[in-house]
Design a protein around this motif. Structure first.
Motif, PDB file in Angstrom:
ATOM      1  N   LYS A  63      -0.148   0.360  17.626  1.00 28.58           N
ATOM      2  CA  LYS A  63      -0.946   1.327  16.780  1.00 28.58           C
ATOM      3  C   LYS A  63      -2.092   0.477  16.396  1.00 28.58           C
ATOM      4  CE  LYS A  63       3.027   4.008  15.073  1.00 28.58           C
ATOM      5  NZ  LYS A  63       4.144   4.257  14.023  1.00 28.58           N
ATOM      6  N   ARG A  64      -2.015  -0.847  15.821  1.00 37.63           N
ATOM      7  CA  ARG A  64      -2.752  -1.655  15.365  1.00 37.63           C
ATOM      8  C   ARG A  64      -3.861  -2.010  16.277  1.00 37.63           C
ATOM      9  NH1 ARG A  64      -0.259  -5.254  10.722  1.00 37.63           N
ATOM     10  NH2 ARG A  64       1.333  -3.559   9.859  1.00 37.63           N
ATOM     11  N   THR A  65      -3.441  -2.280  17.687  1.00 33.25           N
ATOM     12  CA  THR A  65      -4.304  -2.360  18.760  1.00 33.25           C
ATOM     13  C   THR A  65      -5.445  -1.402  19.064  1.00 33.25           C
ATOM     14  OG1 THR A  65      -2.815  -4.046  19.547  1.00 33.25           O
ATOM     15  CG2 THR A  65      -4.588  -3.313  21.108  1.00 33.25           C
ATOM     16  N   PHE A  66      -4.758  -0.196  19.127  1.00 36.75           N
ATOM     17  CA  PHE A  66      -5.437   1.076  19.316  1.00 36.75           C
ATOM     18  C   PHE A  66      -6.396   1.410  18.315  1.00 36.75           C
ATOM     19  CE2 PHE A  66      -2.159   1.894  22.550  1.00 36.75           C
ATOM     20  CZ  PHE A  66      -2.999   2.096  23.663  1.00 36.75           C
ATOM     21  N   ALA A  67      -6.154   1.310  16.874  1.00 41.39           N
ATOM     22  CA  ALA A  67      -6.601   1.510  15.876  1.00 41.39           C
ATOM     23  C   ALA A  67      -7.965   0.627  15.674  1.00 41.39           C
ATOM     24  CB  ALA A  67      -5.986   1.013  14.623  1.00 41.39           C
ATOM     25  N   SER A  68      -8.056  -0.641  16.258  1.00 42.74           N
ATOM     26  CA  SER A  68      -9.579  -1.375  16.263  1.00 42.74           C
ATOM     27  C   SER A  68     -10.469  -0.585  17.047  1.00 42.74           C
ATOM     28  CB  SER A  68      -8.944  -2.734  16.949  1.00 42.74           C
ATOM     29  OG  SER A  68      -8.928  -2.468  18.244  1.00 42.74           O
ATOM     30  N   GLY A  69     -10.257   0.248  17.991  1.00 39.05           N
ATOM     31  CA  GLY A  69     -11.675   0.899  18.783  1.00 39.05           C
ATOM     32  C   GLY A  69     -11.831   0.269  19.977  1.00 39.05           C
TER      33      GLY A  69
END
Length: 294
Positions: A63-69
């Motif tokens: 989730k956090r990896t994809f949230a970085s954009g």
């Protein structure tokens, strides 16, 4: 010949199976370990030792990896490079392999030796960099595709496969008025699916895993490929990249850098692994026929 295997043969096969099983386990373990760590919770990811399955299952790292954009940008650039580069490379090598597979090609030996020469001698990094710069390809997505468009070794594998196709098919097509281009596109390439799939797989894996040329020629952040993003995450500017990822999800459970690295590694590995089952049925036939025909 006896229908039953001798004791020595049974022992050899047993030892061979055991050896191959150990090799498979040794190759699969790093993948399983990284996969387990990527899905593990903060506490379990800190636990030393072997991770064969996720403990404290969590999707926070993904989730956090994809949230970085940034990973979407890098992922899209890698897909563009892999798809476009593979299609163009296979077609370009087919155009080179088809005429070299014909014995009636004038000066065929000279052209063959000309290609072979390039397999052993090259200009090196500095001349290549100066050439790329003079062509105006710096900081362009095409700089990741055009310089690696042609592989001489792979072209010869494709040429050998083309030589195994009966010439009578081409002769009958010529009688019907077909030219060389039409014969290649409508007869040779449809009959060459095994070698085309094999070459496409090799080329796709090479493009997907490549990062060094992107590091040399690409400076635009929005043209960065996934493998270069992964390298920056693990080696260069590790703390800054990690901080950027963590800042996009404040208030959630903490994560270790190892968990985020494992998640990015899996994101970079899984797509190319998914391609293998679709091309596996062509792979063995393509490489065997392409390597045996001289």
């Amino acid at each position: 010949m006896s229908s039953k295997m001798a004791l020595s043969e049974k022992l050899f096969q047993t030892a061979l199976v055991a050896f191959i099983s150990l090799m498979c386990a040794a190759m699969l373990y790093p993948f399983i370990h990284v996969l387990s760590v990527s899905f593990s919770s903060y506490e379990e990811s800190l636990r030393p030792g072997i991770h064969l399955y996720p403990r404290g299952f969590s999707l926070d790292a993904y989730k956090r990896t994809f949230a970085s954009g940034d990973i979407f940008i890098a992922f899209g650039n890698s897909i563009f490079r892999t798809v476009v580069g593979t299609v163009l490379s296979v077609f370009a090598m087919a155009l080179g392999a088809y005429p070299l597979s014909k014995k009636y090609l004038p000066h065929r030996t000279f052209y063959t030796m000309f290609f072979v020469f390039t397999m052993f001698f090259s200009g090196g990094i500095i001349p290549s960099y100066l050439l790329i710069k003079s062509l105006g390809l710096m900081d362009s997505r095409w700089v990741l595709i055009l310089p690696t468009l042609f592989s001489t070794f792979t072209m010869f594998i494709m040429r050998n496969f083309f030589m195994s196709i009966p010439t009578e098919l081409e002769e009958s097509a010529r009688i019907d008025g077909a030219n060389d281009v039409r014969i290649l596109l409508t007869i040779i390439m449809p009959l060459s699916k095994p070698i085309l799939a094999t070459v496409a797989l090799w080329t796709a894996v090479s493009h997907w895993n490549a990062w060094f040329d992107a590091m040399l020629y690409i400076s635009d952040h929005y043209k960065m490929v996934l493998q270069l993003y992964l390298r920056k995450l693990i080696i260069e500017n590790q703390d800054q990249v990690m901080q950027d990822i963590m800042l996009h999800s404040t208030g959630e459970a903490p994560l270790t850098p190892e968990t985020v690295k494992a998640a990015v590694l899996m994101i970079a590995t899984v797509p190319i692994v998914i391609v293998y089952p679709f091309l596996q049925k062509y792979f063995a036939k393509g490489i065997m026929v392409g390597s045996l025909k001289g």
